[in-house]
Design a protein around this motif. Sequence first.
Motif, PDB file in Angstrom:
ATOM      1  N   GLU A 126       0.834  -1.209   0.004  1.00 30.83           N
ATOM      2  CA  GLU A 126      -0.072   0.016  -0.009  1.00 30.83           C
ATOM      3  C   GLU A 126       0.859   1.270   0.105  1.00 30.83           C
ATOM      4  O   GLU A 126       1.866   1.234   0.451  1.00 30.83           O
ATOM      5  N   TYR A 161       2.096   4.690   1.473  1.00 31.62           N
ATOM      6  CA  TYR A 161       2.492   5.001   2.982  1.00 31.62           C
ATOM      7  C   TYR A 161       2.898   3.820   3.662  1.00 31.62           C
ATOM      8  O   TYR A 161       2.864   4.035   5.074  1.00 31.62           O
ATOM      9  N   THR A 162       3.359   2.608   3.123  1.00 27.77           N
ATOM     10  CA  THR A 162       4.191   1.623   3.691  1.00 27.77           C
ATOM     11  C   THR A 162       5.307   2.136   4.598  1.00 27.77           C
ATOM     12  O   THR A 162       6.063   2.872   3.875  1.00 27.77           O
ATOM     13  N   PRO A 177      -0.716   8.396   9.535  1.00 27.22           N
ATOM     14  CA  PRO A 177      -1.818   8.136  10.000  1.00 27.22           C
ATOM     15  C   PRO A 177      -2.252   6.420   9.356  1.00 27.22           C
ATOM     16  O   PRO A 177      -1.503   6.100   8.281  1.00 27.22           O
ATOM     17  N   ARG A 178      -3.087   5.748  10.006  1.00 28.90           N
ATOM     18  CA  ARG A 178      -3.534   4.470   9.282  1.00 28.90           C
ATOM     19  C   ARG A 178      -2.631   3.226   9.148  1.00 28.90           C
ATOM     20  O   ARG A 178      -2.477   2.540   8.537  1.00 28.90           O
ATOM     21  N   ARG A 179      -1.541   3.420  10.224  1.00 26.04           N
ATOM     22  CA  ARG A 179      -0.620   2.562  10.017  1.00 26.04           C
ATOM     23  C   ARG A 179      -0.854   1.204  10.279  1.00 26.04           C
ATOM     24  O   ARG A 179      -0.621   0.148   9.564  1.00 26.04           O
ATOM     25  N   GLU A 180      -1.710   0.880  11.152  1.00 22.81           N
ATOM     26  CA  GLU A 180      -2.317  -0.374  11.538  1.00 22.81           C
ATOM     27  C   GLU A 180      -3.061  -1.218  10.420  1.00 22.81           C
ATOM     28  O   GLU A 180      -2.978  -2.022   9.994  1.00 22.81           O
ATOM     29  N   ILE A 181      -3.968  -0.088   9.715  1.00 19.93           N
ATOM     30  CA  ILE A 181      -4.762  -0.753   8.682  1.00 19.93           C
ATOM     31  C   ILE A 181      -3.806  -0.988   7.241  1.00 19.93           C
ATOM     32  O   ILE A 181      -4.010  -1.956   6.529  1.00 19.93           O
ATOM     33  N   ILE A 182      -2.670  -0.205   7.303  1.00 21.40           N
ATOM     34  CA  ILE A 182      -1.838  -0.586   6.086  1.00 21.40           C
ATOM     35  C   ILE A 182      -1.209  -1.793   6.264  1.00 21.40           C
ATOM     36  O   ILE A 182      -0.809  -2.727   5.463  1.00 21.40           O
ATOM     37  N   THR A 183      -0.673  -1.864   7.479  1.00 21.67           N
ATOM     38  CA  THR A 183       0.113  -3.146   8.042  1.00 21.67           C
ATOM     39  C   THR A 183      -0.664  -4.131   7.704  1.00 21.67           C
ATOM     40  O   THR A 183      -0.180  -5.660   7.220  1.00 21.67           O
ATOM     41  N   GLU A 184      -2.087  -4.372   8.066  1.00 19.34           N
ATOM     42  CA  GLU A 184      -2.910  -5.404   7.929  1.00 19.34           C
ATOM     43  C   GLU A 184      -3.261  -5.777   6.494  1.00 19.34           C
ATOM     44  O   GLU A 184      -2.957  -6.838   6.012  1.00 19.34           O
ATOM     45  N   LYS A 185      -3.332  -4.829   5.663  1.00 18.89           N
ATOM     46  CA  LYS A 185      -3.502  -5.053   4.239  1.00 18.89           C
ATOM     47  C   LYS A 185      -2.270  -5.612   3.627  1.00 18.89           C
ATOM     48  O   LYS A 185      -2.501  -6.532   2.859  1.00 18.89           O
TER      49      LYS A 185
END
Length: 395
Positions: A230, A232-233, A374-382
Amino acid sequence: MNKKALSPVFIYDDEEIHYKFNESHPFNQDRLVMTVDLLRKAGALSDSAIRTPRPATDSELLRVHTAAYIEAVKALSCSVPEDRWVKEASRFGLDTDDTPFFPGMHDITAKIVGGSITAAELVMSGEAPHALHLGGGLHHALQSKGAGFCVYNDASAAIAHAKETYGAKVLYVDTDVHHGDGVQWSFYADPQVCTLSIHETGKYLFPGTGAVNERGEGDAFGTSINIPVEPYTEDESWLECFGEVLTETIARFRPDVIISQHGCDAHAFDPLAHVHCSMRVYKAMPELIHNLAHQWCEGRWVALGGGGYDIWRVVPRAWSLLWLVMSEQTVLSQLAAQPQLALPRAWLNAWQSKSPVQLVDTWLDPVDAWAPIPRREIITEKNRQTKDLSMMYLK
Ligand SMILES: [Zn+2]
Ligand SMILES: [Zn+2]
């Protein structure tokens, strides 16, 4: 053979900076000069490690490109090409803003291809354990088409050389933020070559390919591996995906040699992409590749350059770290003891006045001072889901 004489080689020629489309083009090989200067000033590159490239022959180019394309590249290399060839340029992808034809294009690109073939030859023949050719890594060039700043595909030519001259099984590893499409398509139906590319998803970025379901065809199904991450990884997630997939792939594929491409445009400062890594990944990725080459390939490792468009703050440090790792320089143990280790003052003094931006004065980035994404957890999970999908059909 005298074992003690075996040390890594650095393939380089000042002339390689003439691979240049025009003055305003982002692909700027001055970054090679800055990298070599940084290594010299760090006391990490001696003249005895350097070998100069020789031009690739037409038959070496023909392993990767069509005769019609090579003829067009040669014709469009004149200072004033004939009209009929100028009209043909679009058919060969050589009339775009990204990859416009330029005088001398054939000769200089053939030399870059020759540099990467020389690197593969030195490693496969056993003359050197590892070889680095930072002028190479032109991974977007296609069989009959220039693309994405790439005229000839030196990475594909080096792989073809290892395969055809030595019968080698080759693992190609592409760490550029853009998908390594040209190399993937060169060997898409070839089970002897496995290509692994980590990159920003093609949903938003050139060249648009590199989805997980591009897995190879026929007997080669499972030997094309893509990890499209993604935008911003950051370091942690990038390295988690890269490390797990590469470690599993090499254990299954069991190559004779690793040929890797080290575009460093996944860095947060790079102007052409949206991934947010720091210099840490440009130390960690070569370290993993180096270890795996010794574990699985008797050390055989060829590394190439690639993209990287912050030529001031990113490329010289990233590519120097690659050589430090490959040649096991003492600077690395200093860096392990002191993560904020400064770059040589003489290098900063030499380049700061030329740079339009403030240079970073340490080998690694002061990431603690960077604003969090922002959204670090969502990016990591995806990215985790993508990583798992990419490993579903490994050979
Ligand atoms: Zn080694
Ligand atoms: Zn790139």
